[in-house]
Design an enzyme around this catalytic site. Structure first.
Site, PDB file in Angstrom:
ATOM      1  N   GLU A 410       0.831  -1.207   0.000  1.00 64.90           N
ATOM      2  CA  GLU A 410       0.000   0.000   0.000  1.00 64.90           C
ATOM      3  C   GLU A 410       0.862   1.251   0.000  1.00 64.90           C
ATOM      4  O   GLU A 410       0.358   2.364   0.010  1.00 64.90           O
ATOM      5  CB  GLU A 410      -0.875   0.071   1.256  1.00 64.90           C
ATOM      6  CG  GLU A 410      -1.564  -1.202   1.622  1.00 64.90           C
ATOM      7  CD  GLU A 410      -2.438  -1.035   2.851  1.00 64.90           C
ATOM      8  OE1 GLU A 410      -3.560  -0.556   2.694  1.00 64.90           O
ATOM      9  OE2 GLU A 410      -1.997  -1.383   3.949  1.00 64.90           O
ATOM     10  N   CYS A 481      -6.760  -5.738  -3.476  1.00 65.65           N
ATOM     11  CA  CYS A 481      -7.917  -5.679  -2.579  1.00 65.65           C
ATOM     12  C   CYS A 481      -8.383  -4.252  -2.336  1.00 65.65           C
ATOM     13  O   CYS A 481      -9.209  -4.016  -1.474  1.00 65.65           O
ATOM     14  CB  CYS A 481      -7.618  -6.373  -1.260  1.00 65.65           C
ATOM     15  SG  CYS A 481      -6.321  -5.571  -0.324  1.00 65.65           S
TER      16      CYS A 481
HETATM   17  C1  PEP Z   1      -6.281  -0.139   0.654  1.00 67.56           C
HETATM   18  O1  PEP Z   1      -5.638   0.740   1.204  1.00 67.56           O
HETATM   19  O2  PEP Z   1      -6.421  -0.228  -0.587  1.00 67.56           O
HETATM   20  C2  PEP Z   1      -6.960  -1.167   1.454  1.00 67.56           C
HETATM   21  C3  PEP Z   1      -7.493  -2.206   0.878  1.00 67.56           C
HETATM   22  O3  PEP Z   1      -7.046  -0.965   2.802  1.00 67.56           O
HETATM   23  P1  PEP Z   1      -8.036   0.119   3.481  1.00 67.56           P
HETATM   24  O4  PEP Z   1      -8.949   0.655   2.416  1.00 67.56           O
HETATM   25  O5  PEP Z   1      -8.790  -0.585   4.553  1.00 67.56           O
HETATM   26  O6  PEP Z   1      -7.072   1.128   3.987  1.00 67.56           O
HETATM   27 MG    MG Z   2      -5.137   0.526   3.294  1.00 66.35          MG
END
Ligand code: PEP
Ligand code: MG
Length: 553
Positions: A410, A481
């Site tokens: 990320e 994701c």
């Molecule tokens: C993302 O950052 O893309 C992720 C899937 O996590 P979150 O949206 O929960 O930060």
């Molecule tokens: Mg995230």
């Protein structure tokens, strides 16, 4: 007239606007009342009316909502609180100020008690706001009620507001603030509510005005003509039909499998995801379970939740993310320091590492839960920014009995060093929401920079390509994701860049499944290459779409 924002999802909705009232200002401390007896009578009556209204709402809502609303109705008539309010009026306060002070004091006390009691503090705050609204003659805060379907316009929505929305009534959400990957938007997507966020100004969206909200391009058409309404209704029907198409495992037209998984935040949503054809779970956001907890959940409390989740997917892969606390999802028991830039602070794996006991307990609860079910448990760490962190997490997870342990990508540094991260991680999963935020240096919650939060940006796609390449070289799994996987056209590009699985809100599965079936791997790669060469998100979208046109068109 048209107003534009950032669309969440692809659905269209038609209906009249209902505005959510803004939070109330704090009642004046110095205002006085005209007479003690009259003020006490007026305040008692407001408390009773709010209690009756909450009971009535609870009876109509049923289920979990009824329990919450019944408990709130009792709070409005709690004898200790009522006595305290009256004493404050006798000391010269107005009814609204007395209610504010008495309820606030009680809230602070509940927070101090911790645990379940602390979780009720927010409910008490909501009751207090409702009584004050009645006493001051303004609309009660919270989601407005209506007998007819409507389009909800708000400054922003708290997760609790989103969770309690009556979906028979609320056809779409429009918010002034927020970006496409704020957690409000994510919850809206999860509940299949079309949403348009970050509109900037909602002044034109007055109560009862008819609008067509089109999440696919983020537009809101005001006062549409009969033809425009008919066209929107036809599109709504078409989507309904697409959602009913047969459910098959995710694959491209040439048969290349692409696992289609669900993003979940509660075991309650698992059955629905399986029904919509999720081939497992690609991201279970464990922190959503404990947003209101003031103390760390016990192993047993966690285990119950994880068993409920894993049981819904016998024989299937379920990727659970370790608590991702911090920034827009602070957890009281993990994030206790004030930070100027929490998105760049001690969050995700960084804070778990600082409080390793909590991480160990979570991993233990997961391993114990997996032993009681048939699901294939994978566990991953949020916010990994360098290979050493991947090594730390995966070796701890393996030591505690997790068989498959991976890292989220990320942060740009993790994408660039994906090859080294994959030396210790069993798999990686790209979180495009944060990857976009950190690549473009634009806070994902801030509407003013919301236009940067676009995962089509070629800089983001180049990082995804790096991870895809590292995955191919190592033979380890690369999944996506973030919300990007829920955009059908972008899903094709991500597969062309090397993603082997796509995890999304279950509501998006049907659209993505249908789109993947229209392309071969060669075509997906051609679209991905075209998007990579672009110099902006909009140009990447166009380039991928142009590459999709038949050569002789
Ligand atoms: C993302 O950052 O893309 C992720 C899937 O996590 P979150 O949206 O929960 O930060
Ligand atoms: Mg995230």
């Amino acid at each position: 007239m048209r107003v534009n924002g950032i669309g969440v999802g692809r659905a269209v909705a038609v209906g009249p606007v209902k505005r959510m009232p803004d939070p109330l200002p704090e009642p004046s401390e110095t205002a006085t009342h005209d007479g003690e007896d009259a003020e006490i009578a007026r305040t008692r009556s407001a408390l009773q009316q709010v209690s009756a209204e909450l009971t009535d709402r609870g009876n109509r809502a049923g289920g979990d909502a009824k329990n919450v609303l019944d408990a709130q109705a009792l709070m409005a008539e709690d004898p200790t609180l009522v006595d305290d309010v009256i004493a404050r009026i006798k000391a010269g306060r107005t009814g609204q100020r007395a209610v504010h002070e008495a309820f606030l004091e009680f809230q602070v006390m509940l927070v101090g008690l911790g645990g379940y009691m602390a979780e009720r503090a927010a409910d008490l705050g909501d009751v207090s706001q409702r009584v004050i609204a009645r006493l001051t003659g303004v609309p009660a805060p919270g989601v407005p009620e209506s007998d007819k379907p409507f389009i909800l316009v708000a400054r922003d929505l708290a997760p609790a507001d989103t969770a309690l929305l009556d979906l028979d009534k609320v056809q779409a959400l429009i918010t002034r603030d927020g970006g496409p990957t704020s957690h409000t938007a994510i919850l809206a997507r999860a509940r299949s509510i079309p949403a348009i966020v970050g509109v900037g100004s909602t002044d034109e969206l007055t109560n009862d005005r008819m609008v067509i909200a089109d999440a696919s391009d983020g537009s809101i058409l005001l006062d549409p003509s009969d033809d425009e309404v008919a066209d929107a209704k036809r599109r709504i029907e078409e989507r309904r039909a697409a959602a009913n198409a047969p459910i098959t495992p995710g694959a491209l037209a040439d048969g290349t499998p692409v696992q289609l998984l669900a993003n979940l935040g509660s075991p309650k949503d698992a059955a629905k995801a399986a029904e919509l054809g999720a081939e497992g779970v690609g991201l279970f956001r464990t922190e959503f379970l404990f947003l209101d907890s003031s103390s760390a959940p016990t192993v047993q409390q966690q285990k119950e939740q994880y068993v409920a989740l894993l049981k819904a997917f016998p024989g299937k892969k379920v990727v659970v993310r370790a608590l991702d606390a911090g920034a827009d999802k602070p957890l009281a028991f993990l994030n206790d320091s004030e930070e100027e830039n929490p998105a760049l602070g001690l969050r995700g794996l960084r804070v778990l590492r600082a409080k390793e006991d909590i991480l160990r307990e979570q991993l233990t609860a997961l391993v114990e839960a997996a032993k009681e079910t048939e699901a294939k448990l994978w566990v991953m760490a949020p916010m990994v920014s360098e290979p050493e962190e991947s090594e730390y997490f995966t070796s701890l997870a393996h030591e505690l009995g997790v068989e498959v342990a991976g890292s989220m990508v990320e942060v740009p540094s993790a994408a660039l060093l994906a090859g080294q991260i994959l030396e210790t991680s069993d798999f990686v999963s790209i979180g495009t929401n944060d990857l976009t935020q950190y690549t473009l240096a634009a806070d994902r919650l801030l509407a003013s920079v919301g236009h940067f939060q676009d995962p089509w940006h070629p800089a983001v796609l180049r990082l995804v390509a790096e991870v895809g390449k590292a995955g191919a070289e190592s033979g380890k799994s690369v999944g996506i994701c973030g919300e990007a996987a829920a955009d059908p056209a972008l899903a094709v590009v991500l597969v062309g860049l090397g993603a082997k699985s796509l995890s999304m809100t279950p509501a998006a599965l049907a659209d993505v499944r249908a789109e993947l079936l229209t392309v071969t791997m060669e075509q997906a790669q051609a679209r991905a290459q075209a998007a990579l060469r672009a110099s902006s998100a909009a140009a990447a979208r166009e380039a991928a779409s142009a590459a999709a046109e038949p050569a002789n068109a």
